[in-house]
Design a protein around this motif. Sequence first.
Motif, PDB file in Angstrom:
ATOM      1  N   LYS A  80       0.859  -1.185   0.000  1.00  0.00           N
ATOM      2  CA  LYS A  80       0.000   0.000   0.000  1.00  0.00           C
ATOM      3  C   LYS A  80       0.889   1.226   0.000  1.00  0.00           C
ATOM      4  N   GLU A  81       0.534   2.171  -0.828  1.00  0.00           N
ATOM      5  CA  GLU A  81       1.276   3.422  -0.889  1.00  0.00           C
ATOM      6  C   GLU A  81       0.264   4.553  -0.811  1.00  0.00           C
ATOM      7  N   GLU A  82       0.502   5.482   0.084  1.00  0.00           N
ATOM      8  CA  GLU A  82      -0.426   6.593   0.250  1.00  0.00           C
ATOM      9  C   GLU A  82       0.346   7.901   0.302  1.00  0.00           C
ATOM     10  N   GLU A  83      -0.162   8.888  -0.418  1.00  0.00           N
ATOM     11  CA  GLU A  83       0.456  10.209  -0.438  1.00  0.00           C
ATOM     12  C   GLU A  83      -0.632  11.234  -0.136  1.00  0.00           C
ATOM     13  N   LYS A  84      -0.429  12.031   0.912  1.00  0.00           N
ATOM     14  CA  LYS A  84      -1.407  13.054   1.277  1.00  0.00           C
ATOM     15  C   LYS A  84      -0.831  14.412   0.966  1.00  0.00           C
ATOM     16  N   ASN A  85      -1.655  15.207   0.343  1.00  0.00           N
ATOM     17  CA  ASN A  85      -1.298  16.578   0.020  1.00  0.00           C
ATOM     18  C   ASN A  85      -2.424  17.461   0.543  1.00  0.00           C
ATOM     19  N   TYR A  88      -5.420  16.763  -2.055  1.00  0.00           N
ATOM     20  CA  TYR A  88      -5.809  15.433  -2.497  1.00  0.00           C
ATOM     21  C   TYR A  88      -5.064  14.364  -1.702  1.00  0.00           C
ATOM     22  N   THR A  89      -5.620  13.184  -1.792  1.00  0.00           N
ATOM     23  CA  THR A  89      -4.973  11.992  -1.234  1.00  0.00           C
ATOM     24  C   THR A  89      -4.878  10.978  -2.362  1.00  0.00           C
ATOM     25  N   ARG A  90      -3.684  10.426  -2.568  1.00  0.00           N
ATOM     26  CA  ARG A  90      -3.468   9.415  -3.600  1.00  0.00           C
ATOM     27  C   ARG A  90      -3.145   8.100  -2.902  1.00  0.00           C
ATOM     28  N   ARG A  91      -3.895   7.053  -3.237  1.00  0.00           N
ATOM     29  CA  ARG A  91      -3.634   5.719  -2.692  1.00  0.00           C
ATOM     30  C   ARG A  91      -3.444   4.747  -3.844  1.00  0.00           C
ATOM     31  N   GLU A  92      -2.438   3.931  -3.707  1.00  0.00           N
ATOM     32  CA  GLU A  92      -2.213   2.881  -4.692  1.00  0.00           C
ATOM     33  C   GLU A  92      -2.040   1.564  -3.956  1.00  0.00           C
TER      34      GLU A  92
END
Length: 143
Positions: A80-85, A88-92
């Motif tokens: 799981k990879e998650e990036e919060k800005n 937006y929030t990006r999850r892969e």
Amino acid sequence: MNTLVKTHFANPSYLNGIFRKDLFNEFAAPAFSGSVPAVNVVESKEGFRIEVAAPGLQKSDFKLNLEKNQLTISAQKENKEEEKNEKYTRREFNYVSFQRTFTLPNSVNGDKIEANYSEGILSIALPKREEAKEKPARAIEIA
């Protein structure tokens, strides 16, 4: 002569038992790229050793199952990879899995199979039964 035979389940075009190939002649298997990992099989006087190249996995990701001379090696790992800005929030999600099955020769002692995982290599020791091990030559006396 008995040999280890592999069967692919990662690709449905390989049907168990129909397209069996001698494992020792199929060293052109692809390197582990999320599909099926590369495998080495080594035979010695004492038994066989299967080495599965599966870097990036952990010991707990693997399952080994022996049923009726069929050794199945499988692994599954979820990344799981998650990036919060601020906006937006990006999850892969990424899943890595494979399964390989080997038909073991009758000479393998299934009760003594051992496995370990170190530095990206799963190594499985398949000892031969005592009666299948090569015996040294001996002179036979004529009575």
